[in-house]
Design an enzyme around this catalytic site. Structure first.
Site, PDB file in Angstrom:
ATOM      1  N   ASP A  12      -9.117  -5.152 -48.328  1.00 13.51           N
ATOM      2  CA  ASP A  12      -9.449  -5.776 -49.615  1.00 13.51           C
ATOM      3  C   ASP A  12      -9.313  -4.806 -50.782  1.00 13.51           C
ATOM      4  OD1 ASP A  12     -10.276  -8.116 -48.200  1.00 13.51           O
ATOM      5  OD2 ASP A  12     -12.161  -7.098 -47.768  1.00 13.51           O
ATOM      6  N   HIS A  40      -4.560 -11.875 -48.814  1.00 19.14           N
ATOM      7  CA  HIS A  40      -4.165 -11.194 -50.039  1.00 19.14           C
ATOM      8  C   HIS A  40      -4.273 -12.204 -51.170  1.00 19.14           C
ATOM      9  CE1 HIS A  40      -2.656  -7.704 -48.158  1.00 19.14           C
ATOM     10  NE2 HIS A  40      -1.576  -8.237 -47.655  1.00 19.14           N
TER      11      HIS A  40
HETATM   12  P1  GDP Z   1      -5.950  -7.184 -50.354  1.00 21.41           P
HETATM   13  O1  GDP Z   1      -6.277  -7.891 -49.087  1.00 21.41           O
HETATM   14  O2  GDP Z   1      -5.946  -5.693 -50.191  1.00 21.41           O
HETATM   15  O3  GDP Z   1      -4.723  -7.697 -51.016  1.00 21.41           O
HETATM   16  O4  GDP Z   1      -7.128  -7.444 -51.358  1.00 21.41           O
HETATM   17  P2  GDP Z   1      -7.758  -8.854 -51.826  1.00 21.41           P
HETATM   18  O5  GDP Z   1      -6.690  -9.706 -52.336  1.00 21.41           O
HETATM   19  O6  GDP Z   1      -8.675  -9.394 -50.803  1.00 21.41           O
HETATM   20  O7  GDP Z   1      -8.717  -8.327 -52.949  1.00 21.41           O
HETATM   21  C1  GDP Z   1      -8.310  -7.994 -54.148  1.00 21.41           C
HETATM   22  C2  GDP Z   1      -9.024  -8.892 -55.143  1.00 21.41           C
HETATM   23  O8  GDP Z   1      -9.204  -8.188 -56.322  1.00 21.41           O
HETATM   24  C3  GDP Z   1      -8.218 -10.121 -55.514  1.00 21.41           C
HETATM   25  O9  GDP Z   1      -9.087 -11.180 -55.881  1.00 21.41           O
HETATM   26  C4  GDP Z   1      -7.429  -9.650 -56.728  1.00 21.41           C
HETATM   27  O10 GDP Z   1      -7.024 -10.693 -57.591  1.00 21.41           O
HETATM   28  C5  GDP Z   1      -8.445  -8.758 -57.377  1.00 21.41           C
HETATM   29  N1  GDP Z   1      -7.880  -7.611 -58.065  1.00 21.41           N
HETATM   30  C6  GDP Z   1      -6.834  -6.834 -57.653  1.00 21.41           C
HETATM   31  N2  GDP Z   1      -6.650  -5.822 -58.522  1.00 21.41           N
HETATM   32  C7  GDP Z   1      -7.618  -5.954 -59.480  1.00 21.41           C
HETATM   33  C8  GDP Z   1      -7.974  -5.183 -60.627  1.00 21.41           C
HETATM   34  O11 GDP Z   1      -7.387  -4.178 -60.965  1.00 21.41           O
HETATM   35  N3  GDP Z   1      -9.050  -5.632 -61.354  1.00 21.41           N
HETATM   36  C9  GDP Z   1      -9.764  -6.748 -61.020  1.00 21.41           C
HETATM   37  N4  GDP Z   1     -10.797  -7.088 -61.789  1.00 21.41           N
HETATM   38  N5  GDP Z   1      -9.446  -7.488 -59.955  1.00 21.41           N
HETATM   39  C10 GDP Z   1      -8.393  -7.096 -59.191  1.00 21.41           C
END
Ligand code: GDP
Length: 423
Positions: A12, A40
């Site tokens: 995440d 994701h």
């Molecule tokens: P992954 O599994 O590593 O892709 O991560 P996730 O998608 O589960 O978690 C990332 C979450 O954080 C998602 O809801 C994204 O839209 C959000 N997100 C990603 N980068 C940023 C950021 O720089 N700032 C904020 N506020 N949210 C972000």
């Protein structure tokens, strides 16, 4: 050129959005491990998408997406994901999506077994997503299962499945559960394999040619270093290899070398499920961070456990991944804090520990916290390093030094363009 984008922490970290951003430079995007147990989240000009199985490159035109042999695939879930994306206008064809004939099929009885076992464990549960991933990988290594390629030979498949179902009923019998019915398994397979058949191929042949032709290939990981089955917080890990070193093997090109590893690391810590999470914060400090970062699981909606940035675990993650450089994500989330908590070291049996421990030592570890000055400014509109407040830059440089790897990107919001290139 082969690049791997991998998680440094517990998953995440925001890998999906970084793959979405960086995939424009690549011809082929491959998922190389895992199943639909993680998600994701990608937000771009086409809308908001949650991808559990499909590589994030599926949202880009002109990229080929590969689901590698290291994955486990729930056919029903994948059909649903493809339909949901198509309904939002995403084009998915056998030219843009290739599924390895070696990927393992996650069957409904795997899910059933996952649920039965977590319920049996009760208080001792692992915190599984209950989507059948561990039982599916278990069966893969027992060599009792169906691979995607088997779906292309329905006659032989019925024979194989009959034998597997007989065996599965012996193993599930201990739970006192109703037997798995061969007929309903066959029906499930024929319903959900039919739409997927055109995508199944020998991705090793495809990728080997692509490497020979100098294509740019991006390997996309699920979860993070601390969830790797061998090097993570076993048994609170996932059941596959989340490390970049496994990327080429899981994708279908085991002989290829990864040229560049990009580690995705969050500006604070989060962890879904059970197990040791040394930097965990509790009470109001935790709720405020969880709300600020909207830390609820993409696959399950479960509230994530949260903590300050964990130097010990992240430095270990960077090493295990062999990261060449890092993207630090979600820095904007910390802008509400007067003081930013950082877990600098662990304390185990009264002694300070700076290298990541394993086994019972990890369970006993307590965090040693220090606080850095907050930057107290909304940084979500910043696009250049000079736009960032000095205290935010200090935090970035401090973390970079502490984990021993350069930070190249900092993300300041969930949108595709919400990032800063700092080097
Ligand atoms: P992954 O599994 O590593 O892709 O991560 P996730 O998608 O589960 O978690 C990332 C979450 O954080 C998602 O809801 C994204 O839209 C959000 N997100 C990603 N980068 C940023 C950021 O720089 N700032 C904020 N506020 N949210 C972000």
């Amino acid at each position: 050129m082969i690049t791997a984008i991998v998680g440094i922490n517990w998953g995440d970290e925001g890998k999906g959005r970084m793959v979405d951003l960086l995939s424009s430079d690549y011809d082929i995007i491959c998922r190389y491990q895992g199943g639909n147990n993680a998600g994701h989240t990608v937000i771009n000009d086409k809308g908001k998408f949650i991808l559990n199985l499909l590589p994030s490159g599926i949202l880009r035109d002109n990229t080929v997406n590969v689901m590698g042999g290291g994955m486990v695939i729930d056919l029903e879930h994948l059909c649903g994901e493809i339909s949901a994306l198509r309904s939002k206008g995403v084009k998915i064809t056998p030219e843009t999506l290739k599924i390895s004939d070696k990927a393992f099929v996650c069957m409904p009885y795997h899910k059933q077994q996952d649920i039965l076992e977590e319920d049996r464990l009760a208080e001792k549960k692992y915190g599984s997503t209950r989507r059948g991933i561990a039982p599916a990988y278990g069966d893969k290594y027992l060599k009792k299962g169906i691979r995607m390629g088997d779906l292309l030979s329905p006659d032989k498949l019925a024979e194989k499945l009959a034998d597997i179902v007989e065996w599965k009923n012996i193993t599930l019998g201990g739970y006192g559960e109703e037997r798995v019915k061969l007929e309903s398994m066959m029906e499930w397979i024929s319903e959900f394999s039919e739409p997927l058949l055109p995508f199944i191929t020998d991705t090793t042949i495809y990728l080997t040619k692509a490497v020979e032709n100098g294509k740019n290939i991006l390997l996309e990981a699920q979860l993070g270093a601390l969830r790797d089955i061998d090097y993570g917080i076993y048994p609170y890990t996932t059941s596959s290899h989340t490390l970049a070193a496994y990327g080429p093997a899981g994708a279908g090109i085991p002989g290829a070398k990864v040229d560049c590893v990009i580690g995705i690391m969050k500006a604070y810590s989060t962890c879904v499920g059970e197990g040791p999470f040394t930097a965990e914060l509790f009470g109001e400090e935790a709720s405020a961070l969880r709300e600020a970062g909207a830390e609820y699981g993409a696959a399950t909606g479960r509230p994530r456990r949260v903590g300050g940035f964990d130097v010990v675990a992240s430095r270990y993650g960077v090493k295990m991944q062999g990261a060449d450089f890092l993207a630090l994500t979600k820095l904007d989330v910390l802008s509400y804090l007067d003081r930013i908590p950082v877990c600098l070291a662990y304390e185990i049996d009264g002694e300070r520990c700076e290298s990541f421990p394993t086994g019972e030592r990890l369970v006993k570890a307590k965090p040693v916290y220090e606080y850095m000055d907050g930057f107290k400014t909304d940084i979500s509109g910043c696009r250049k390093p000079e736009d960032l407040p000095e205290k935010a830059m200090e935090y970035i440089r401090y973390i970079e030094g502490a984990v021993g790897c350069p930070i190249r990107y900092v993300s300041v919001g969930p949108g595709r363009e919400d990032y800063i290139e700092v080097k």
